[in-house]
Design a protein around this motif. Structure first.
Motif, PDB file in Angstrom:
ATOM      1  N   MET A  39       0.817  -1.221   0.000  1.00 35.48           N
ATOM      2  CA  MET A  39       0.000   0.000   0.000  1.00 35.48           C
ATOM      3  C   MET A  39       0.846   1.265   0.000  1.00 35.48           C
ATOM      4  O   MET A  39       0.305   2.374  -0.050  1.00 35.48           O
ATOM      5  N   ASP A  40       2.157   1.125   0.028  1.00 34.40           N
ATOM      6  CA  ASP A  40       3.046   2.272   0.226  1.00 34.40           C
ATOM      7  C   ASP A  40       2.756   3.417  -0.742  1.00 34.40           C
ATOM      8  O   ASP A  40       2.517   3.212  -1.929  1.00 34.40           O
ATOM      9  N   LEU A  59      -3.322  -5.717  -6.812  1.00 35.66           N
ATOM     10  CA  LEU A  59      -3.678  -6.112  -5.445  1.00 35.66           C
ATOM     11  C   LEU A  59      -2.673  -5.486  -4.489  1.00 35.66           C
ATOM     12  O   LEU A  59      -1.455  -5.667  -4.661  1.00 35.66           O
ATOM     13  N   ARG A  60      -3.159  -4.762  -3.492  1.00 35.86           N
ATOM     14  CA  ARG A  60      -2.236  -4.062  -2.583  1.00 35.86           C
ATOM     15  C   ARG A  60      -2.659  -4.245  -1.136  1.00 35.86           C
ATOM     16  O   ARG A  60      -3.820  -4.035  -0.783  1.00 35.86           O
ATOM     17  N   ASN A  61      -1.687  -4.621  -0.306  1.00 38.84           N
ATOM     18  CA  ASN A  61      -1.935  -4.728   1.128  1.00 38.84           C
ATOM     19  C   ASN A  61      -0.670  -4.279   1.867  1.00 38.84           C
ATOM     20  O   ASN A  61       0.276  -3.789   1.246  1.00 38.84           O
ATOM     21  N   ALA A  62      -0.660  -4.448   3.163  1.00 36.38           N
ATOM     22  CA  ALA A  62       0.509  -4.047   3.944  1.00 36.38           C
ATOM     23  C   ALA A  62       1.662  -5.008   3.658  1.00 36.38           C
ATOM     24  O   ALA A  62       1.597  -6.177   4.027  1.00 36.38           O
ATOM     25  N   ARG A  95       7.840  -0.741   6.465  1.00 39.23           N
ATOM     26  CA  ARG A  95       7.687  -0.988   7.907  1.00 39.23           C
ATOM     27  C   ARG A  95       7.257  -2.413   8.198  1.00 39.23           C
ATOM     28  O   ARG A  95       7.249  -2.835   9.345  1.00 39.23           O
ATOM     29  N   PHE A 121       0.262  -8.167  12.925  1.00 43.13           N
ATOM     30  CA  PHE A 121       0.473  -7.322  11.754  1.00 43.13           C
ATOM     31  C   PHE A 121       1.248  -8.044  10.648  1.00 43.13           C
ATOM     32  O   PHE A 121       1.263  -7.614   9.513  1.00 43.13           O
TER      33      PHE A 121
END
Lengths: 164, 164
Positions: A39-40, A59-62, A95, A121
């Motif tokens: 997601m950056d 597709l975007r996630n952490a 991160r 996380f």
């Protein structure tokens, strides 16, 4: 719903819609590509790959991790939306890598947030290993056809992708 | 890893990197925004909101749904990455809405795919209701501060966002 919080982006969308032309774009991926990335804010998934709207599913996630949900989504994308290759793209200065969840829990508490130690996380200690494992998850998922899968790291300093 | 499958996008990335300048962009969201939307090829999350790289965290999955993972990610984003408002954006002509998983299972089988009835794809019958529920999930998640949250549908035909 109070829309005041979104007045700026909704005004911008009005301008966008006035100039918008769908053309012959469809929901399927014209270039056969799905991209799994983070997601950056610094990542431009289409631009960094020379793509345009219509070319790829994004597709975007952490962290750009391959979750169970993404595996299921790739089944739909591969059989129904023309996807036959997948890029898994992590990035430098993320991160979600190079440490453990504890560091995020502590940082959130230090920022005045709640005790989040009951939340996972998914921070990974070794980014390269995580990307390799994620690529392998896609390759070995039984419901998928023989997708071509590659793992990469995007360098937010240089704009360059490096294969893992 | 065989990179032949990605020769086109890697060549494009080489050109992108040559013109790339990170400038003062950081991982935090300069405009305080997180956007949860679909992987659909026709959606340009930044452009449709008048945003640029650096402005927003972009989360994309099948249908733009607020999953448990997204709730956890919003905790990190709100305390550590400057996010204080969230847009949940579904879109018209989405295969993840207006029906049930059965239709995807049947379509995948008809396309020569495997029996996927053991997989849950999360197709929703009522998109408006799903967006409202997703917005409420964020508002009521105990670990989040008082984020401003809005639900919207993006019309892929007109380029326009409509509040739900």
């Amino acid at each position: 719903m109070a829309l005041d919080a979104f007045a700026d982006v909704l005004a911008a969308n009005d301008a966008y819609a006035r100039g918008y032309r769908l053309g012959d774009l469809r929901g399927s991926a014209a270039k056969g590509l799905a991209v799994v990335t983070c997601m950056d804010t610094r990542i431009e998934p289409l631009a960094m790959l020379g793509l345009r709207p219509g070319d790829a599913k994004i597709l975007r996630n952490a962290g750009g991790r391959v979750t169970d949900e993404i595996l299921r989504t790739l089944v739909v994308a591969s059989y129904l939306l023309n996807v036959d290759r997948v890029m898994v793209i992590a990035h430098t200065d993320c991160r979600m890598t190079g440490g453990a969840d504890d560091e995020l829990h502590e940082a959130i508490a230090a920022a005045g947030g709640p005790d989040t130690r009951d939340l996972s996380f998914g921070v990974v200690p070794d980014q390269q290993a995580a990307v390799r494992a994620d690529v392998e998850r896609i390759r070995s998922f039984g419901y998928l056809p023989g997708l071509r899968v590659g793992g990469f790291v995007f360098d937010v300093g240089s704009g360059r992708l490096t294969p893992v």
